[in-house]
Design a protein around this motif. Sequence first.
Motif, PDB file in Angstrom:
ATOM      1  N   ALA A 121       0.959  -1.431  -0.214  1.00 38.82           N
ATOM      2  CA  ALA A 121       0.281   0.098  -0.091  1.00 38.82           C
ATOM      3  C   ALA A 121       0.609   1.415   0.395  1.00 38.82           C
ATOM      4  O   ALA A 121       0.719   2.628  -0.567  1.00 38.82           O
ATOM      5  CB  ALA A 121      -0.564  -0.239   1.482  1.00 38.82           C
ATOM      6  N   VAL A 122       2.152   1.163   0.541  1.00 37.11           N
ATOM      7  CA  VAL A 122       2.710   2.661   0.607  1.00 37.11           C
ATOM      8  C   VAL A 122       3.546   3.083  -0.467  1.00 37.11           C
ATOM      9  O   VAL A 122       3.402   4.025  -1.435  1.00 37.11           O
ATOM     10  CB  VAL A 122       3.862   2.127   2.031  1.00 37.11           C
ATOM     11  N   ILE A 123       3.948   1.610  -1.318  1.00 34.04           N
ATOM     12  CA  ILE A 123       4.373   1.436  -2.681  1.00 34.04           C
ATOM     13  C   ILE A 123       3.393   2.223  -3.774  1.00 34.04           C
ATOM     14  O   ILE A 123       3.614   3.146  -4.303  1.00 34.04           O
ATOM     15  CB  ILE A 123       4.916   0.399  -2.787  1.00 34.04           C
ATOM     16  N   LYS A 124       2.679   1.691  -3.516  1.00 33.93           N
ATOM     17  CA  LYS A 124       1.282   2.095  -4.434  1.00 33.93           C
ATOM     18  C   LYS A 124       0.925   3.784  -4.183  1.00 33.93           C
ATOM     19  O   LYS A 124       0.674   3.775  -5.015  1.00 33.93           O
ATOM     20  CB  LYS A 124       0.464   1.417  -4.298  1.00 33.93           C
ATOM     21  N   ASN A 125       0.778   4.552  -3.003  1.00 31.46           N
ATOM     22  CA  ASN A 125       0.424   5.193  -2.605  1.00 31.46           C
ATOM     23  C   ASN A 125       1.622   6.714  -3.414  1.00 31.46           C
ATOM     24  O   ASN A 125       1.357   7.495  -4.185  1.00 31.46           O
ATOM     25  CB  ASN A 125      -0.016   6.288  -1.734  1.00 31.46           C
ATOM     26  N   LEU A 126       2.998   5.853  -3.164  1.00 30.05           N
ATOM     27  CA  LEU A 126       4.082   6.934  -3.921  1.00 30.05           C
ATOM     28  C   LEU A 126       3.979   6.801  -5.013  1.00 30.05           C
ATOM     29  O   LEU A 126       4.464   8.121  -5.844  1.00 30.05           O
ATOM     30  CB  LEU A 126       5.385   5.907  -3.363  1.00 30.05           C
ATOM     31  N   LYS A 133      12.286   9.737  -8.858  1.00 31.04           N
ATOM     32  CA  LYS A 133      13.156  10.216  -8.000  1.00 31.04           C
ATOM     33  C   LYS A 133      12.692  11.099  -6.327  1.00 31.04           C
ATOM     34  O   LYS A 133      13.227  10.794  -5.835  1.00 31.04           O
ATOM     35  CB  LYS A 133      13.613  12.017  -8.646  1.00 31.04           C
ATOM     36  N   GLY A 134      11.209  11.358  -6.702  1.00 30.22           N
ATOM     37  CA  GLY A 134      10.626  11.977  -5.376  1.00 30.22           C
ATOM     38  C   GLY A 134      10.119  10.351  -4.658  1.00 30.22           C
ATOM     39  O   GLY A 134      10.529  10.597  -3.071  1.00 30.22           O
ATOM     40  N   ILE A 135       9.729   9.520  -5.239  1.00 27.99           N
ATOM     41  CA  ILE A 135      10.284   8.177  -4.653  1.00 27.99           C
ATOM     42  C   ILE A 135      11.232   7.374  -3.907  1.00 27.99           C
ATOM     43  O   ILE A 135      11.085   7.226  -2.152  1.00 27.99           O
ATOM     44  CB  ILE A 135       9.869   7.058  -5.838  1.00 27.99           C
ATOM     45  N   MET A 136      12.481   8.200  -4.410  1.00 27.66           N
ATOM     46  CA  MET A 136      13.462   7.999  -3.719  1.00 27.66           C
ATOM     47  C   MET A 136      14.130   8.098  -2.612  1.00 27.66           C
ATOM     48  O   MET A 136      14.742   7.991  -1.848  1.00 27.66           O
ATOM     49  CB  MET A 136      15.069   8.154  -4.743  1.00 27.66           C
ATOM     50  N   LEU A 137      13.453   9.576  -2.541  1.00 26.26           N
ATOM     51  CA  LEU A 137      14.148  10.484  -2.000  1.00 26.26           C
ATOM     52  C   LEU A 137      12.795  10.277  -0.271  1.00 26.26           C
ATOM     53  O   LEU A 137      13.025  10.387   0.691  1.00 26.26           O
ATOM     54  CB  LEU A 137      14.409  11.612  -1.935  1.00 26.26           C
ATOM     55  N   TRP A 138      11.657  10.007  -0.659  1.00 31.84           N
ATOM     56  CA  TRP A 138      10.757   9.445   0.319  1.00 31.84           C
ATOM     57  C   TRP A 138      11.422   7.888   0.914  1.00 31.84           C
ATOM     58  O   TRP A 138      11.232   7.666   1.947  1.00 31.84           O
ATOM     59  CB  TRP A 138       9.491   9.111   0.036  1.00 31.84           C
ATOM     60  N   SER A 139      11.501   7.646  -0.057  1.00 32.76           N
ATOM     61  CA  SER A 139      13.299   5.761   0.541  1.00 32.76           C
ATOM     62  C   SER A 139      13.209   6.281   1.904  1.00 32.76           C
ATOM     63  O   SER A 139      13.854   5.962   3.113  1.00 32.76           O
ATOM     64  CB  SER A 139      13.508   4.889  -0.039  1.00 32.76           C
ATOM     65  N   VAL A 140      14.178   7.537   1.427  1.00 34.86           N
ATOM     66  CA  VAL A 140      15.453   7.818   1.992  1.00 34.86           C
ATOM     67  C   VAL A 140      15.589   8.317   3.681  1.00 34.86           C
ATOM     68  O   VAL A 140      15.953   7.954   4.562  1.00 34.86           O
ATOM     69  CB  VAL A 140      16.509   8.906   1.765  1.00 34.86           C
ATOM     70  N   THR A 378      16.383  -8.879   8.390  1.00 33.30           N
ATOM     71  CA  THR A 378      15.841  -7.866   7.668  1.00 33.30           C
ATOM     72  C   THR A 378      14.826  -7.801   7.363  1.00 33.30           C
ATOM     73  O   THR A 378      14.485  -7.248   5.523  1.00 33.30           O
ATOM     74  CB  THR A 378      17.024  -8.276   6.394  1.00 33.30           C
ATOM     75  N   TRP A 379      13.863  -8.244   7.840  1.00 34.96           N
ATOM     76  CA  TRP A 379      12.251  -8.617   7.113  1.00 34.96           C
ATOM     77  C   TRP A 379      11.812  -7.379   6.243  1.00 34.96           C
ATOM     78  O   TRP A 379      11.378  -7.286   5.106  1.00 34.96           O
ATOM     79  CB  TRP A 379      10.925  -9.289   7.420  1.00 34.96           C
ATOM     80  N   MET A 380      11.484  -6.173   7.304  1.00 31.52           N
ATOM     81  CA  MET A 380      10.572  -5.120   6.811  1.00 31.52           C
ATOM     82  C   MET A 380      11.794  -4.403   5.241  1.00 31.52           C
ATOM     83  O   MET A 380      11.218  -4.279   4.715  1.00 31.52           O
ATOM     84  CB  MET A 380      10.343  -4.259   7.846  1.00 31.52           C
ATOM     85  N   PRO A 381      12.770  -4.478   6.445  1.00 31.08           N
ATOM     86  CA  PRO A 381      13.406  -3.689   4.845  1.00 31.08           C
ATOM     87  C   PRO A 381      13.863  -4.345   3.795  1.00 31.08           C
ATOM     88  O   PRO A 381      14.305  -3.334   2.443  1.00 31.08           O
ATOM     89  CB  PRO A 381      14.984  -3.036   5.707  1.00 31.08           C
ATOM     90  N   ALA A 382      13.667  -5.730   3.824  1.00 27.79           N
ATOM     91  CA  ALA A 382      13.553  -6.777   2.503  1.00 27.79           C
ATOM     92  C   ALA A 382      12.579  -6.919   1.428  1.00 27.79           C
ATOM     93  O   ALA A 382      11.948  -6.371   0.770  1.00 27.79           O
ATOM     94  CB  ALA A 382      14.174  -7.637   2.862  1.00 27.79           C
ATOM     95  N   MET A 383      10.974  -6.412   2.561  1.00 23.08           N
ATOM     96  CA  MET A 383      10.260  -6.190   1.448  1.00 23.08           C
ATOM     97  C   MET A 383       9.906  -5.294   1.036  1.00 23.08           C
ATOM     98  O   MET A 383       8.990  -4.655   0.369  1.00 23.08           O
ATOM     99  CB  MET A 383       8.730  -6.677   2.262  1.00 23.08           C
ATOM    100  N   TYR A 384      10.114  -3.744   1.420  1.00 21.97           N
ATOM    101  CA  TYR A 384      10.261  -2.828   0.821  1.00 21.97           C
ATOM    102  C   TYR A 384      10.696  -2.675  -0.590  1.00 21.97           C
ATOM    103  O   TYR A 384      10.279  -2.010  -1.374  1.00 21.97           O
ATOM    104  CB  TYR A 384      10.840  -1.646   2.088  1.00 21.97           C
ATOM    105  N   PHE A 385      12.165  -3.146   0.185  1.00 22.93           N
ATOM    106  CA  PHE A 385      12.442  -3.094  -1.296  1.00 22.93           C
ATOM    107  C   PHE A 385      12.103  -3.778  -2.675  1.00 22.93           C
ATOM    108  O   PHE A 385      11.598  -4.046  -4.507  1.00 22.93           O
ATOM    109  CB  PHE A 385      14.190  -3.329  -1.145  1.00 22.93           C
ATOM    110  N   VAL A 386      11.561  -5.612  -2.034  1.00 22.54           N
ATOM    111  CA  VAL A 386      10.526  -6.179  -2.757  1.00 22.54           C
ATOM    112  C   VAL A 386       9.189  -5.327  -3.901  1.00 22.54           C
ATOM    113  O   VAL A 386       9.359  -5.332  -4.970  1.00 22.54           O
ATOM    114  CB  VAL A 386      10.106  -7.266  -2.702  1.00 22.54           C
ATOM    115  N   MET A 387       8.938  -4.736  -2.817  1.00 23.95           N
ATOM    116  CA  MET A 387       7.728  -3.935  -3.447  1.00 23.95           C
ATOM    117  C   MET A 387       8.321  -2.763  -3.974  1.00 23.95           C
ATOM    118  O   MET A 387       7.392  -1.922  -5.429  1.00 23.95           O
ATOM    119  CB  MET A 387       7.013  -3.457  -1.852  1.00 23.95           C
ATOM    120  N   LEU A 388       8.768  -2.033  -3.678  1.00 19.64           N
ATOM    121  CA  LEU A 388       9.131  -1.418  -4.451  1.00 19.64           C
ATOM    122  C   LEU A 388       9.970  -1.830  -6.320  1.00 19.64           C
ATOM    123  O   LEU A 388       9.796  -0.519  -6.623  1.00 19.64           O
ATOM    124  CB  LEU A 388      10.856  -0.541  -3.806  1.00 19.64           C
ATOM    125  N   THR A 389      10.556  -2.514  -6.279  1.00 17.61           N
ATOM    126  CA  THR A 389      11.283  -2.947  -7.191  1.00 17.61           C
ATOM    127  C   THR A 389       9.674  -3.680  -8.407  1.00 17.61           C
ATOM    128  O   THR A 389       9.507  -3.175  -9.596  1.00 17.61           O
ATOM    129  CB  THR A 389      12.402  -4.497  -7.227  1.00 17.61           C
TER     130      THR A 389
END
Length: 422
Positions: A121-126, A133-140, A378-389
């Motif tokens: 849901a987070v990635i969908k909203n982003l 570029k904005g997505i990357m800065l949000w992620s940082v 590593t579950w949460m950061p890993a899942m975030y990048f799976v969804m981002l990808t």
Amino acid sequence: MNLYKEFKRVLMLGGVPGWILLGYYVVQIAFARTKSDMAAVDGTAVIYAAYALGAGIYCYRDLTKDTFSRFFFSKIMKRTCVLWFVLYTMLCALSALWSPILPLSGYRALECMGMMLLNAAVIKNLIKNLDTKGIMLWSVTYAFVMMTFTAISFARAGWATILYALQFPSTIFFYLVFYYAPKKIIKYPMLTTAILSRSTTGYLGMATGLCSFMFGQKKYRILGWIIVFGVGISIATVGLEDVLNNTVFAAKGGAFENGKLDEEKTSGRTQLWGPAIEAVKADNREWYGYGFVAGETMFVQNVIGGQVIGMHNGFLSAFVGTGYIGLFFFCLFMLGYARSVFFSNTPKQYKALLIATFCCVFIHTLANPGLGFRVYGTWMPAMYFVMLTVGLNIKYRYMKMHNPPYTVVVDNKNKMKIQKVK
């Protein structure tokens, strides 16, 4: 505008799911476990389960509330590796029927499903609200706030414990910060934390991720060739063993001696993995395992004792917890993730990040708690990048005409600002 206000304005573009994602770490601070029995289902476990259930229900509704959301959700479920993760998690929930602690296996599977929907849901909203570029800065920004909350939750335990807890997110977010952090006050502390984490697995992941330089901008390709040349000269001069002992395994005092790997200096993981596989087969559990998390944890503690909570390997967690079928689903998930990285529709300047982070996630999955296990490490950061990808792939494959209304820019005074996309 101070840093807090900048963070707040940027984070608002993640919508309510973005705040729920940060709220997960607030819950970790407020209800941090102090007991040693990690297999018990106590009041804290009930709170975590309730949060995961609430987050999952809300985010499922968020993912199906309008045409854009339903389109995005349909694509990640039908066209990406997420489908295999859902099937794997459903099997994990089913394994509660033969698990030694039914409530623990059930709630841990529920937690995985809820947190997966939250990240989706987070990635969908982003993707809906921001350009890439904005997505990357949000992620940082998310990474910085998340690491700050993690440090606060372990503050009473001292610096050694803080660095141990931060080894998981800091090393996985390393290349995101390296490529896209806009402020020195954010960039250098986060990179330094990863370097000082003393995580051999993290170092291996970051070292492997250097291959991403070859897929990035020209200045990084040049840097990549310089590193390759430097490593080649070092190996030719002092030998591969000395290079590894003084870099990746430096925190262990060197792990190679006379061409052999000292298993005592690799945290004993390999001493567990082989006997565990044989024991599962000897008990005729290879097709269905011992039960997600609960069965795995009790099995591992019976094999080597102590407070070890799992296999420290996502593939073996799948095998020990759910057998060959679960391992099959999990392997398809990881293969699908790899495919979405290397055959990405994402522009070249962002593809390098996805490749580097995949390397970190994959190495962590091989030797740390994370994907394949419960929501930990590593579950949460890993899942975030799976969804981002997968989200970026959907954006560039199916949404070529989509023009998000906002972007995040850094002005001449090095301040982050939100502005309309022209």
